[in-house]
Scaffold this active site. Sequence first.
Site, PDB file in Angstrom:
ATOM      1  N   THR A   1       1.012   1.086   6.469  1.00 52.55           N
ATOM      2  CA  THR A   1       0.868  -0.022   5.529  1.00 52.55           C
ATOM      3  C   THR A   1       0.914  -1.308   6.340  1.00 52.55           C
ATOM      4  O   THR A   1       1.497  -1.336   7.428  1.00 52.55           O
ATOM      5  CB  THR A   1       1.987   0.010   4.460  1.00 52.55           C
ATOM      6  OG1 THR A   1       1.845  -1.127   3.605  1.00 52.55           O
ATOM      7  CG2 THR A   1       3.371  -0.021   5.071  1.00 52.55           C
TER       8      THR A   1
ATOM      9  N   GLY B   1      -4.324  -4.104   8.041  1.00 52.83           N
ATOM     10  CA  GLY B   1      -5.148  -2.961   8.410  1.00 52.83           C
ATOM     11  C   GLY B   1      -5.943  -3.142   9.685  1.00 52.83           C
ATOM     12  O   GLY B   1      -6.150  -2.189  10.438  1.00 52.83           O
TER      13      GLY B   1
ATOM     14  N   GLY C   1      -9.857  -2.308   5.067  1.00 52.30           N
ATOM     15  CA  GLY C   1      -8.821  -2.230   6.093  1.00 52.30           C
ATOM     16  C   GLY C   1      -8.687  -0.820   6.648  1.00 52.30           C
ATOM     17  O   GLY C   1      -9.665  -0.065   6.748  1.00 52.30           O
ATOM     18  N   ASP C   2      -7.472  -0.476   6.977  1.00 49.69           N
ATOM     19  CA  ASP C   2      -7.198   0.835   7.579  1.00 49.69           C
ATOM     20  C   ASP C   2      -7.025   1.954   6.566  1.00 49.69           C
ATOM     21  O   ASP C   2      -7.227   3.129   6.880  1.00 49.69           O
ATOM     22  CB  ASP C   2      -5.907   0.751   8.405  1.00 49.69           C
ATOM     23  CG  ASP C   2      -4.716   0.376   7.520  1.00 49.69           C
ATOM     24  OD1 ASP C   2      -4.873  -0.510   6.639  1.00 49.69           O
ATOM     25  OD2 ASP C   2      -3.632   0.963   7.691  1.00 49.69           O
TER      26      ASP C   2
ATOM     27  N   THR D   1       0.835  -1.208   0.000  1.00 49.78           N
ATOM     28  CA  THR D   1       0.000   0.000   0.000  1.00 49.78           C
ATOM     29  C   THR D   1       0.870   1.258   0.000  1.00 49.78           C
ATOM     30  O   THR D   1       1.883   1.301   0.695  1.00 49.78           O
ATOM     31  CB  THR D   1      -0.844   0.002   1.292  1.00 49.78           C
ATOM     32  OG1 THR D   1      -1.770  -1.063   1.190  1.00 49.78           O
ATOM     33  CG2 THR D   1      -1.566   1.313   1.496  1.00 49.78           C
TER      34      THR D   1
ATOM     35  N   ARG E   1     -14.642  -6.489   2.551  1.00 48.27           N
ATOM     36  CA  ARG E   1     -13.661  -6.172   3.609  1.00 48.27           C
ATOM     37  C   ARG E   1     -12.956  -4.841   3.315  1.00 48.27           C
ATOM     38  O   ARG E   1     -12.534  -4.572   2.198  1.00 48.27           O
ATOM     39  CB  ARG E   1     -12.641  -7.313   3.697  1.00 48.27           C
ATOM     40  CG  ARG E   1     -11.563  -7.100   4.757  1.00 48.27           C
ATOM     41  CD  ARG E   1     -10.328  -6.463   4.184  1.00 48.27           C
ATOM     42  NE  ARG E   1      -9.280  -6.289   5.184  1.00 48.27           N
ATOM     43  CZ  ARG E   1      -8.202  -5.553   5.011  1.00 48.27           C
ATOM     44  NH1 ARG E   1      -8.016  -4.921   3.873  1.00 48.27           N
ATOM     45  NH2 ARG E   1      -7.302  -5.440   5.958  1.00 48.27           N
TER      46      ARG E   1
END
Length: 331
Positions: free
Chosen positions: A242, A245, A221-222, A191, A219
């Site tokens: 990165t 997440g 993530g962060d 990422t 889904r």
Amino acid sequence: MKRRNFLKNSTLTTAGMLSAPLLASCQGTTKKTIVENDSTKIVKPIAICTWNFMNATAKAWEVLEKGGSSLDAVEQGVMVEEADLNNETVGNGGRPDRDGRVTLDACIMDKDANCGAVLCMENIAHPISVARKVMEETPHVMLVGKGAEQFAYEQGFQKTNLLTEKAKKDWLEWKKNSQYETIINIENHDTIGMLAIDKNGDIAGACTTSGMGYKMAGRVGDSPIIGAGLFVDNEVGGATATGVGEEVVRTVGSFLIVELMRQGKSPQEACEEGVRRIMEKNKDRTDFQIGFIAINKKGETGGYCIHPGFSYRSYSEEGHIDNPSDSFLKV
Ligand code: SD4
């Protein structure tokens, strides 16, 4: 009322209650401080990003060097990776979810704490630019899935098939066992989170990803979550993340790092504390990677990760540098 005006006005109000001699000395001090701050204000344009994405930082630096804003720099910088078909974790060419759909997450934040994000969005090659449009053209912060995609078309973005032949082939291969593990490439490109300071000393940040390869449908993530994958406070600094997440969300990692810097920690110390907090909650687990990077108002930077192998790129007048990051685990 903007915070600065509020502070200014409350200072004046308080001053109205002070005695004349005290007021004179306070005013003297205040003025001196302001003059000192102005004359010693260090502005160091710089762009940094997670991993060794040198083309992305080169693009961001090109923008900064021409006097462009940190917001333009981070947007255009991360767009380089979104467009790179060889990057299998960001934008076009990203790995699909377990059902074969490429769903993208991105967020952006500017010097005034404006922010925008898109989550789980399909068919649009530059989610970071859609996130910026969310920030600038809507009263909202986040748009999700079909709504984000529809908004992107309304803003003139083109429909693009993001599943490359290579990514499709790898996914079909993966499907033979369909083992669901949140495997993060520890030493590969991952990422991209980017932070920049422009010639005015203003900070902005961007973060964009296709998320975990073969993730469950829906889904997120962060990376598109303000405070988790990215946070900027123009009075203090910025941070981005990165890695896995879920763990970054649990500690609101990027916000935590900026707050630690506000309390006086250097970017490096703050990133180290951010990783330590995550490891405290995962005492028996070492099977995941997270890397944080941070920058403060002076242009000082830091990076820290769980496993060796993470680095971050920086581009400033000091050069275009790959900064290997120290890690919590040493082997
Ligand atoms: C996520 N932080 O979706 C991202 C994963 C990552 O490329 O960094 N991967 O959890």
